[in-house]
Design a protein around this motif. Structure first.
Motif, PDB file in Angstrom:
ATOM      1  N   SER A 189       2.327 -11.084  -0.475  1.00 46.07           N
ATOM      2  CA  SER A 189       2.251 -10.361  -1.592  1.00 46.07           C
ATOM      3  C   SER A 189       3.272 -10.444  -2.839  1.00 46.07           C
ATOM      4  O   SER A 189       4.282 -11.008  -2.266  1.00 46.07           O
ATOM      5  CB  SER A 189       2.180  -8.946  -0.980  1.00 46.07           C
ATOM      6  N   VAL A 190       3.303  -9.743  -3.541  1.00 42.92           N
ATOM      7  CA  VAL A 190       4.057  -9.130  -4.660  1.00 42.92           C
ATOM      8  C   VAL A 190       4.318  -7.969  -5.114  1.00 42.92           C
ATOM      9  O   VAL A 190       3.245  -7.568  -4.885  1.00 42.92           O
ATOM     10  CB  VAL A 190       3.302  -9.874  -6.006  1.00 42.92           C
ATOM     11  N   ASP A 191       4.995  -7.675  -4.989  1.00 43.28           N
ATOM     12  CA  ASP A 191       5.187  -5.822  -5.495  1.00 43.28           C
ATOM     13  C   ASP A 191       6.312  -6.067  -6.778  1.00 43.28           C
ATOM     14  O   ASP A 191       7.289  -6.593  -6.476  1.00 43.28           O
ATOM     15  CB  ASP A 191       6.762  -5.540  -4.329  1.00 43.28           C
ATOM     16  N   PHE A 192       5.523  -5.569  -7.963  1.00 49.97           N
ATOM     17  CA  PHE A 192       5.761  -5.834  -9.010  1.00 49.97           C
ATOM     18  C   PHE A 192       6.903  -4.372  -8.913  1.00 49.97           C
ATOM     19  O   PHE A 192       7.435  -4.150 -10.318  1.00 49.97           O
ATOM     20  CB  PHE A 192       4.849  -5.429  -9.186  1.00 49.97           C
ATOM     21  N   ALA A 193       7.176  -3.570  -8.478  1.00 49.58           N
ATOM     22  CA  ALA A 193       7.972  -2.342  -8.026  1.00 49.58           C
ATOM     23  C   ALA A 193       9.796  -3.121  -8.008  1.00 49.58           C
ATOM     24  O   ALA A 193      10.647  -3.188  -9.076  1.00 49.58           O
ATOM     25  CB  ALA A 193       7.962  -1.770  -8.063  1.00 49.58           C
ATOM     26  N   THR A 194       9.397  -4.195  -7.358  1.00 51.54           N
ATOM     27  CA  THR A 194      10.482  -4.712  -7.154  1.00 51.54           C
ATOM     28  C   THR A 194      11.132  -6.084  -7.402  1.00 51.54           C
ATOM     29  O   THR A 194      11.826  -7.040  -7.718  1.00 51.54           O
ATOM     30  CB  THR A 194      10.794  -4.513  -4.878  1.00 51.54           C
ATOM     31  N   GLY A 195       9.861  -6.808  -7.949  1.00 53.72           N
ATOM     32  CA  GLY A 195       9.791  -8.231  -8.435  1.00 53.72           C
ATOM     33  C   GLY A 195      10.031  -9.353  -7.336  1.00 53.72           C
ATOM     34  O   GLY A 195      10.699 -10.111  -7.839  1.00 53.72           O
ATOM     35  N   GLN A 196       9.322  -8.655  -6.119  1.00 54.89           N
ATOM     36  CA  GLN A 196       9.267  -9.810  -5.480  1.00 54.89           C
ATOM     37  C   GLN A 196       8.361 -10.097  -4.933  1.00 54.89           C
ATOM     38  O   GLN A 196       7.658  -9.134  -4.485  1.00 54.89           O
ATOM     39  CB  GLN A 196      10.087  -8.909  -3.340  1.00 54.89           C
ATOM     40  N   ALA A 197       8.103 -11.645  -4.321  1.00 54.15           N
ATOM     41  CA  ALA A 197       7.644 -12.469  -3.485  1.00 54.15           C
ATOM     42  C   ALA A 197       7.043 -12.789  -1.960  1.00 54.15           C
ATOM     43  O   ALA A 197       7.962 -12.729  -2.060  1.00 54.15           O
ATOM     44  CB  ALA A 197       6.646 -13.640  -4.193  1.00 54.15           C
TER      45      ALA A 197
END
Length: 247
Positions: A189-197
Motif C-alpha cells: 500500500s501507499v499512504d499519500f498522507a505520509t508519503g510512505q510505500a
C-alpha cells in the motif's frame, strides 16, 4: 476497437466506456449505450509523447461519482517498449456529456492502472515503468504527490482504493501487453498522507489486479499465472483464503 482491455460504467448505468489499447497503433475509448448495446461515441486521447509516438494507447478508465467526467490512463506502447523510464505518459480527462477533451495530465511511465477516490477528489496512478504511484487533484488536473515504490519487489501494476482515500493498494504482477519487465509478486500500500510505500507481503506468482472490500479487511487479488483469486489481509499481507477458478 482494437485491443479492448478495461471497462467502466457511468453511475446511472446508462453508458459503458471501453479502452481500446490499439496494439501499437493509436487507440481510443468506445462509448456504449447499455440499453441498445451499441457504440454511440468515441473518445480519443492525445499522444502521450511527441518523440517517436504514433499516438496514445489507453489502458484503464474510470468515471467520476457525479458522472460528469471520464478519466483515462494511457501509455505509449512504442516508447515504453524501448525501456525508457524518462518519457512521461499521461491521463486524459473527458467531458462525459460532450466527449470534449478537458485535460491531458503528464504522469510517470507505464500508467497501466488508475483509480478514483470514492469522493472523486483524487485520482491515483500506478506507473509500472517509472516505478512510482501518483496522486492527482481532480479539481486542478495536477499531480500533487509522487511516491516511489521499492523496485526490488517489482513495480506497481494493479491498483485499488480503500475506504481511506489517502491510501491505495497495489500489486506488482507482470504487464502482459508487451512484457516490459518490472514484474514481482508483492502486495502493498501507499499512504499519500505520509508519503510512505509499504510492502505487506507476497501473493501467488503473478498478481495483476486487486480490489478491496469496503471495510478494508480483505483484498481480492487475481493471479495472472494461476486460476485463482487470493483473499489477502491488507494489514499484514497474509493470505486468508484462496478461491480456485475451474481451469
Amino acid at each position: 476497437g482494437s485491443g479492448p482491455i478495461d471497462v467502466a460504467f457511468s453511475p446511472d448505468g446508462r453508458s459503458a466506456y471501453v479502452t481500446n489499447n490499439g496494439a501499437l497503433t493509436p487507440g481510443s475509448v468506445s462509448v456504449i449505450d447499455t440499453a441498445t448495446l451499441k457504440v454511440v461515441g468515441t473518445l480519443t486521447p492525445t499522444a502521450s509523447s511527441s518523440v517517436g509516438s504514433p499516438g496514445s494507447n489507453p489502458t484503464s478508465v474510470a468515471v467520476t461519482p457525479d458522472g460528469k467526467e471520464v478519466w483515462v490512463s494511457q501509455v505509449d506502447d512504442l516508447d515504453d517498449l524501448s525501456g525508457s523510464s524518462t518519457t512521461p505518459d499521461a491521463v486524459s480527462v473527458f467531458d462525459a456529456a460532450t466527449g470534449a477533451l478537458m485535460a491531458t495530465i503528464p504522469v510517470g511511465s507505464g500508467p497501466f492502472f488508475m483509480a478514483l477516490s470514492h469522493d472523486g477528489r483524487e485520482a491515483y496512478v500506478a506507473d509500472k515503468i517509472s516505478c512510482d504511484l501518483r496522486e492527482i487533484n481532480t479539481a486542478t488536473f495536477s499531480v500533487v504527490a509522487t511516491v516511489d515504490w521499492p523496485s526490488s519487489h517489482g513495480c506497481p501494476y494493479g491498483l485499488a482504493t480503500g475506504p481511506d482515500d489517502n491510501v491505495v493498494y497495489t500489486v506488482t504482477g507482470s504487464d502482459h501487453t508487451l512484457s516490459e519487465g518490472h514484474a514481482g509478486n508483492a502486495f502493498g500500500s501507499v499512504d499519500f498522507a505520509t508519503g510512505q510505500a509499504h510492502v505487506s507481503g507476497h501473493v501467488g506468482q503473478n498478481p495483476v489486479t486487486v480490489a478491496v472490500s469496503p471495510d478494508a479487511t480483505t483484498a481480492y487479488v487475481v493471479d495472472g499465472d494461476r486460476p485463482a483469486i487470493d483473499l489477502v489481509n491488507p494489514a499484514d499481507g497474509s493470505i486468508k483464503a484462496t478461491f480456485r477458478i475451474p481451469d
